[in-house]
Design an enzyme around this catalytic site. Structure first.
Site, mmCIF file in Angstrom:
data_model
loop_
_atom_site.group_PDB
_atom_site.id
_atom_site.type_symbol
_atom_site.label_atom_id
_atom_site.label_comp_id
_atom_site.label_asym_id
_atom_site.label_seq_id
_atom_site.Cartn_x
_atom_site.Cartn_y
_atom_site.Cartn_z
ATOM 1 N N ILE A 15 0.825 -1.204 0.000
ATOM 2 C CA ILE A 15 0.000 0.000 0.000
ATOM 3 C C ILE A 15 0.860 1.255 0.000
ATOM 4 O O ILE A 15 0.529 2.248 -0.656
ATOM 5 C CB ILE A 15 -0.948 -0.013 1.211
ATOM 6 C CG1 ILE A 15 -2.002 -1.125 1.042
ATOM 7 C CG2 ILE A 15 -1.638 1.337 1.395
ATOM 8 C CD1 ILE A 15 -2.841 -1.379 2.277
ATOM 9 N N ASP A 34 11.429 3.817 4.382
ATOM 10 C CA ASP A 34 11.319 2.399 4.684
ATOM 11 C C ASP A 34 12.603 1.947 5.361
ATOM 12 O O ASP A 34 13.650 2.590 5.212
ATOM 13 C CB ASP A 34 11.096 1.576 3.408
ATOM 14 C CG ASP A 34 10.336 0.281 3.683
ATOM 15 O OD1 ASP A 34 9.125 0.219 3.385
ATOM 16 O OD2 ASP A 34 10.957 -0.665 4.213
ATOM 17 N N ASP A 56 13.877 3.556 10.124
ATOM 18 C CA ASP A 56 13.037 2.649 10.905
ATOM 19 C C ASP A 56 12.217 3.509 11.845
ATOM 20 O O ASP A 56 12.758 4.119 12.780
ATOM 21 C CB ASP A 56 13.927 1.677 11.692
ATOM 22 C CG ASP A 56 13.123 0.613 12.430
ATOM 23 O OD1 ASP A 56 11.958 0.881 12.796
ATOM 24 O OD2 ASP A 56 13.656 -0.488 12.663
ATOM 25 N N VAL A 57 10.912 3.570 11.621
ATOM 26 C CA VAL A 57 10.064 4.499 12.373
ATOM 27 C C VAL A 57 9.902 4.112 13.831
ATOM 28 O O VAL A 57 9.354 4.888 14.627
ATOM 29 C CB VAL A 57 8.671 4.643 11.715
ATOM 30 C CG1 VAL A 57 8.794 5.188 10.301
ATOM 31 C CG2 VAL A 57 7.900 3.327 11.737
ATOM 32 N N ASN A 83 2.071 4.646 7.201
ATOM 33 C CA ASN A 83 1.684 3.341 6.670
ATOM 34 C C ASN A 83 2.545 2.191 7.194
ATOM 35 O O ASN A 83 2.098 1.033 7.191
ATOM 36 C CB ASN A 83 1.769 3.383 5.137
ATOM 37 C CG ASN A 83 1.625 2.016 4.516
ATOM 38 O OD1 ASN A 83 0.548 1.436 4.488
ATOM 39 N ND2 ASN A 83 2.740 1.478 4.012
ATOM 40 N N SER A 134 -6.323 -0.768 10.299
ATOM 41 C CA SER A 134 -6.726 -2.032 9.681
ATOM 42 C C SER A 134 -8.142 -2.351 10.113
ATOM 43 O O SER A 134 -8.608 -1.895 11.164
ATOM 44 C CB SER A 134 -5.797 -3.164 10.115
ATOM 45 O OG SER A 134 -6.319 -4.435 9.750
ATOM 46 N N TYR A 147 -1.462 -7.372 16.786
ATOM 47 C CA TYR A 147 -1.735 -6.582 15.579
ATOM 48 C C TYR A 147 -3.035 -5.801 15.711
ATOM 49 O O TYR A 147 -3.075 -4.587 15.495
ATOM 50 C CB TYR A 147 -1.794 -7.514 14.370
ATOM 51 C CG TYR A 147 -2.039 -6.805 13.057
ATOM 52 C CD1 TYR A 147 -1.016 -6.075 12.450
ATOM 53 C CD2 TYR A 147 -3.279 -6.852 12.430
ATOM 54 C CE1 TYR A 147 -1.233 -5.416 11.238
ATOM 55 C CE2 TYR A 147 -3.500 -6.201 11.229
ATOM 56 C CZ TYR A 147 -2.477 -5.483 10.642
ATOM 57 O OH TYR A 147 -2.692 -4.836 9.452
ATOM 58 N N THR A 182 -2.650 -8.672 -1.914
ATOM 59 C CA THR A 182 -1.220 -8.454 -2.050
ATOM 60 C C THR A 182 -0.538 -9.788 -2.355
ATOM 61 O O THR A 182 -1.118 -10.861 -2.171
ATOM 62 C CB THR A 182 -0.631 -7.882 -0.754
ATOM 63 O OG1 THR A 182 -0.802 -8.842 0.295
ATOM 64 C CG2 THR A 182 -1.319 -6.584 -0.363
#
Length: 250
Positions: A15, A34, A56-57, A83, A134, A147, A182
């Site tokens: 996405i 990313d 790396d967030v 995202n 999500s 998650y 995906t």
């Protein structure tokens, strides 16, 4: 410096990549973030008006270095698409704390940290944040304790951000994708699971990365200038149909 700029995290695939491509098509310049440096450099090299930033967030120091670099490169920031995410599916009793924290570090902490680091820049442009949660944050399902909980927290964080940033003209919304076709999903979903999803989704199919990207780009754009604090399920109606896919439970 006058061309609108978007920051997209988790931009190397899926996405995030689809959103980056669409925003470029619609006239944006994009900072693609990313932690997969090799894949990010490969896909960004094929795109005009895109610049890759390895980040790396889940690591505050990397965000503190990357956001100033983006502003130096582009001069402005008009939209942030949070995202980046990781997934772990397993039973509650089989989810150890290290796994729990790994999911939270990226899926929740990353959204908080990137939004916080970019807030001042977005206030200057009266920009927008789009957080990607999500369907698993809207409805419970088995094997998704970390998650699903992380994505539910992102949904509430979105509302908090919208309430606080609204006075500065910054809009904040959340997109909750349902099942998306995906490469990864098709590799791990058995035919029974695919059939079960089709039966449970009113539109009777998986969504596409492009369809999710369309919603994200709209929310970033001036076409959504009076939309904030909203949680939008892009899920073919899946959230409306209740819970309980036997094929997934087994």
């Amino acid at each position: 410096m006058s061309q609108k700029t978007a920051l997209v995290t988790g931009a190397a695939r899926g996405i995030g990549l689809a959103t980056s491509k669409l925003m470029i098509e619609r006239g944006w310049q994009v900072a693609m973030l990313d932690r997969d440096k090799e894949e990010l450099e490969k896909v960004s090299a094929e795109l005009q008006h895109a610049t890759a930033f390895y980040c790396d967030v889940s690591i505050p120091s990397e965000i503190d270095q990357t956001v100033p670099a983006i502003l130096e490169r582009f001069g402005r920031l008009d939209a942030v698409v949070n995202n980046a995410g990781v997934a772990h599916f397993g039973p509650i009793e089989g989810t150890d704390f290290e796994t729990w924290r790994t999911v939270m570090d990226t899926n929740l902490d990353g959204v908080f940290l990137v939004s916080q680091a970019t807030a001042d820049a977005l206030k200057k442009t009266r920009g927008a944040i789009v957080n990607i949660a999500s369907i698993s944050g809207l409805r419970a399902s088995t094997l998704r304790v970390a998650y699903g909980t992380s994505k539910a927290a992102v949904i509430h964080l979105t509302k908090q951000q919208a309430a606080e940033f609204g006075e500065f003209g910054v809009r904040v919304n959340c997109v909750c994708p349902g099942p998306v076709r995906t490469k990864l999903a098709m590799a791990v979903h058995s035919q029974d699971i695919i059939d079960a999803y089709h039966d449970a989704i009113p539109l009777n199919r998986y969504g596409s990365e492009q369809e999710i990207a369309e919603v994200i780009e709209f929310l970033c754009s001036e076409r959504a200038s009076y939309v904030t604090g909203q949680i939008i399920a892009s899920d073919g109606g899946f959230e409306s149909t209740g819970i309980g896919l036997p094929s997934l439970r087994s």
